[in-house]
Design a protein around this motif. Structure first.
Motif, PDB file in Angstrom:
ATOM      1  N   VAL A 169      29.720  44.267  40.683  1.00 57.44           N
ATOM      2  CA  VAL A 169      30.040  44.493  42.088  1.00 57.44           C
ATOM      3  C   VAL A 169      31.349  45.275  42.214  1.00 57.44           C
ATOM      4  O   VAL A 169      31.485  46.146  43.073  1.00 57.44           O
ATOM      5  CB  VAL A 169      30.144  43.131  42.823  1.00 57.44           C
ATOM      6  N   GLU A 170      32.293  44.990  41.324  1.00 54.69           N
ATOM      7  CA  GLU A 170      33.602  45.638  41.376  1.00 54.69           C
ATOM      8  C   GLU A 170      33.560  47.108  40.968  1.00 54.69           C
ATOM      9  O   GLU A 170      34.478  47.856  41.260  1.00 54.69           O
ATOM     10  CB  GLU A 170      34.607  44.900  40.468  1.00 54.69           C
ATOM     11  N   GLY A 171      32.525  47.506  40.264  1.00 55.50           N
ATOM     12  CA  GLY A 171      32.415  48.890  39.828  1.00 55.50           C
ATOM     13  C   GLY A 171      31.693  48.994  38.497  1.00 55.50           C
ATOM     14  O   GLY A 171      31.075  48.039  38.025  1.00 55.50           O
ATOM     15  N   THR A 172      31.793  50.165  37.893  1.00 47.41           N
ATOM     16  CA  THR A 172      31.121  50.451  36.634  1.00 47.41           C
ATOM     17  C   THR A 172      32.147  50.781  35.567  1.00 47.41           C
ATOM     18  O   THR A 172      33.097  51.519  35.830  1.00 47.41           O
ATOM     19  CB  THR A 172      30.156  51.645  36.799  1.00 47.41           C
ATOM     20  N   ALA A 173      31.950  50.234  34.383  1.00 44.29           N
ATOM     21  CA  ALA A 173      32.791  50.570  33.231  1.00 44.29           C
ATOM     22  C   ALA A 173      31.892  51.180  32.162  1.00 44.29           C
ATOM     23  O   ALA A 173      30.789  50.687  31.905  1.00 44.29           O
ATOM     24  CB  ALA A 173      33.489  49.332  32.689  1.00 44.29           C
ATOM     25  N   ILE A 174      32.361  52.257  31.569  1.00 40.11           N
ATOM     26  CA  ILE A 174      31.619  52.919  30.497  1.00 40.11           C
ATOM     27  C   ILE A 174      32.531  52.981  29.281  1.00 40.11           C
ATOM     28  O   ILE A 174      33.669  53.431  29.379  1.00 40.11           O
ATOM     29  CB  ILE A 174      31.183  54.339  30.910  1.00 40.11           C
ATOM     30  N   VAL A 175      32.002  52.524  28.147  1.00 38.29           N
ATOM     31  CA  VAL A 175      32.765  52.582  26.904  1.00 38.29           C
ATOM     32  C   VAL A 175      31.921  53.241  25.817  1.00 38.29           C
ATOM     33  O   VAL A 175      30.695  53.163  25.839  1.00 38.29           O
ATOM     34  CB  VAL A 175      33.244  51.181  26.425  1.00 38.29           C
ATOM     35  N   HIS A 176      32.604  53.894  24.896  1.00 38.80           N
ATOM     36  CA  HIS A 176      31.963  54.479  23.720  1.00 38.80           C
ATOM     37  C   HIS A 176      32.416  53.691  22.500  1.00 38.80           C
ATOM     38  O   HIS A 176      33.607  53.390  22.358  1.00 38.80           O
ATOM     39  CB  HIS A 176      32.371  55.941  23.546  1.00 38.80           C
ATOM     40  N   PHE A 188      36.195  41.757  26.362  1.00 42.12           N
ATOM     41  CA  PHE A 188      37.361  42.627  26.475  1.00 42.12           C
ATOM     42  C   PHE A 188      38.546  41.748  26.853  1.00 42.12           C
ATOM     43  O   PHE A 188      38.438  40.935  27.779  1.00 42.12           O
ATOM     44  CB  PHE A 188      37.128  43.696  27.552  1.00 42.12           C
ATOM     45  N   PRO A 189      39.683  41.887  26.171  1.00 37.50           N
ATOM     46  CA  PRO A 189      40.828  41.024  26.464  1.00 37.50           C
ATOM     47  C   PRO A 189      41.431  41.323  27.838  1.00 37.50           C
ATOM     48  O   PRO A 189      41.219  42.399  28.408  1.00 37.50           O
ATOM     49  CB  PRO A 189      41.817  41.368  25.344  1.00 37.50           C
ATOM     50  N   ALA A 190      42.173  40.368  28.348  1.00 39.40           N
ATOM     51  CA  ALA A 190      42.791  40.500  29.672  1.00 39.40           C
ATOM     52  C   ALA A 190      43.608  41.779  29.796  1.00 39.40           C
ATOM     53  O   ALA A 190      43.598  42.442  30.835  1.00 39.40           O
ATOM     54  CB  ALA A 190      43.657  39.281  29.961  1.00 39.40           C
ATOM     55  N   SER A 191      44.287  42.153  28.737  1.00 37.05           N
ATOM     56  CA  SER A 191      45.145  43.345  28.779  1.00 37.05           C
ATOM     57  C   SER A 191      44.351  44.637  28.976  1.00 37.05           C
ATOM     58  O   SER A 191      44.914  45.661  29.354  1.00 37.05           O
ATOM     59  CB  SER A 191      45.967  43.445  27.494  1.00 37.05           C
ATOM     60  N   ALA A 192      43.045  44.592  28.763  1.00 38.46           N
ATOM     61  CA  ALA A 192      42.210  45.797  28.876  1.00 38.46           C
ATOM     62  C   ALA A 192      41.425  45.851  30.181  1.00 38.46           C
ATOM     63  O   ALA A 192      40.632  46.755  30.379  1.00 38.46           O
ATOM     64  CB  ALA A 192      41.249  45.864  27.691  1.00 38.46           C
ATOM     65  N   THR A 193      41.655  44.880  31.074  1.00 37.17           N
ATOM     66  CA  THR A 193      40.869  44.838  32.306  1.00 37.17           C
ATOM     67  C   THR A 193      41.755  45.048  33.527  1.00 37.17           C
ATOM     68  O   THR A 193      42.952  44.751  33.497  1.00 37.17           O
ATOM     69  CB  THR A 193      40.126  43.496  32.444  1.00 37.17           C
ATOM     70  N   LEU A 194      41.159  45.520  34.591  1.00 37.13           N
ATOM     71  CA  LEU A 194      41.897  45.744  35.832  1.00 37.13           C
ATOM     72  C   LEU A 194      42.348  44.433  36.475  1.00 37.13           C
ATOM     73  O   LEU A 194      43.396  44.370  37.101  1.00 37.13           O
ATOM     74  CB  LEU A 194      41.041  46.528  36.832  1.00 37.13           C
ATOM     75  N   GLU A 195      41.554  43.379  36.313  1.00 35.78           N
ATOM     76  CA  GLU A 195      41.860  42.088  36.926  1.00 35.78           C
ATOM     77  C   GLU A 195      42.880  41.278  36.126  1.00 35.78           C
ATOM     78  O   GLU A 195      43.383  40.267  36.598  1.00 35.78           O
ATOM     79  CB  GLU A 195      40.585  41.253  37.101  1.00 35.78           C
ATOM     80  N   GLY A 196      43.143  41.669  34.887  1.00 35.03           N
ATOM     81  CA  GLY A 196      44.075  40.927  34.054  1.00 35.03           C
ATOM     82  C   GLY A 196      43.511  39.636  33.503  1.00 35.03           C
ATOM     83  O   GLY A 196      44.254  38.725  33.152  1.00 35.03           O
ATOM     84  N   VAL A 197      42.180  39.530  33.430  1.00 33.61           N
ATOM     85  CA  VAL A 197      41.522  38.362  32.840  1.00 33.61           C
ATOM     86  C   VAL A 197      40.492  38.860  31.829  1.00 33.61           C
ATOM     87  O   VAL A 197      39.970  39.965  31.958  1.00 33.61           O
ATOM     88  CB  VAL A 197      40.819  37.477  33.904  1.00 33.61           C
ATOM     89  N   GLU A 198      40.224  38.039  30.827  1.00 35.22           N
ATOM     90  CA  GLU A 198      39.217  38.423  29.844  1.00 35.22           C
ATOM     91  C   GLU A 198      37.869  38.609  30.535  1.00 35.22           C
ATOM     92  O   GLU A 198      37.496  37.833  31.411  1.00 35.22           O
ATOM     93  CB  GLU A 198      39.089  37.359  28.758  1.00 35.22           C
ATOM     94  N   VAL A 199      37.157  39.648  30.152  1.00 40.81           N
ATOM     95  CA  VAL A 199      35.827  39.924  30.693  1.00 40.81           C
ATOM     96  C   VAL A 199      34.834  39.847  29.544  1.00 40.81           C
ATOM     97  O   VAL A 199      35.056  40.413  28.477  1.00 40.81           O
ATOM     98  CB  VAL A 199      35.772  41.320  31.358  1.00 40.81           C
ATOM     99  N   CYS A 200      33.741  39.134  29.778  1.00 34.42           N
ATOM    100  CA  CYS A 200      32.718  38.974  28.743  1.00 34.42           C
ATOM    101  C   CYS A 200      31.362  39.312  29.343  1.00 34.42           C
ATOM    102  O   CYS A 200      31.005  38.810  30.405  1.00 34.42           O
ATOM    103  CB  CYS A 200      32.739  37.534  28.236  1.00 34.42           C
ATOM    104  N   TRP A 201      30.641  40.179  28.658  1.00 36.48           N
ATOM    105  CA  TRP A 201      29.286  40.557  29.064  1.00 36.48           C
ATOM    106  C   TRP A 201      28.306  39.993  28.049  1.00 36.48           C
ATOM    107  O   TRP A 201      28.530  40.093  26.844  1.00 36.48           O
ATOM    108  CB  TRP A 201      29.145  42.074  29.103  1.00 36.48           C
TER     109      TRP A 201
END
Length: 137
Positions: A91-98, A41-54
């Motif tokens: 740890v920061e929480g849960t994200a759910i996407v469809h 997920f790109p930085a613009s789509a995250t609460l932390e403002g950094v790219e997140v990769c699972w």
């Protein structure tokens, strides 16, 4: 021959508010890590403002478009007629996407064309990976 598959998908973020925001995401599959799928997920789509990769198993994603699977940080299950729900726990929480199930099936079909399911171990370089690990020891 390409050794990497990347597919952009539209993820709909399930939030506390009734409105579901669409966010861009990318599915990634690499021949050199044949058991794994990455979703970023790109930085613009995250609460932390950094790219997140699972990173999670391709098998988990494939099973999750058919039935509810996962007991750890990543859970996948069908949602309605044409969507699949991915649930990410941190740890920061849960994200759910469809995500549209058709997009996931297309991605999985592309990965299967590159590395057929059940033949992943043939694409591993265990000796090379071990040598790399021991090189710095």
């Amino acid at each position: 021959m390409s050794f990497v598959i990347e597919q952009a998908v539209e993820a709909r973020l399930v939030a506390a508010a009734p409105r579901m925001a669409s966010i861009p995401a990318t599915l990634h599959y690499d021949l050199h890590d044949p058991f794994a799928v990455r979703m970023s997920f790109p930085a613009s789509a995250t609460l932390e403002g950094v790219e997140v990769c699972w990173t999670f198993s391709r098998e988990l994603l494939a099973a999750g478009v058919v039935d509810a699977v996962g007991a750890g940080d990543v859970r996948v299950r069908p949602y309605g007629y044409d969507r699949t729900e991915l649930e990410f726990h941190a740890v920061e929480g849960t994200a759910i996407v469809h995500i549209r199930t058709g997009e996931l099936r297309r991605f999985l079909g592309d990965t299967d064309a590159l590395v057929p399911v059940g033949e992943e171990s043939a694409f591993l370089d265990v000796d090379g990976d071990l040598a790399e690990l021991l090189r710095d020891a």
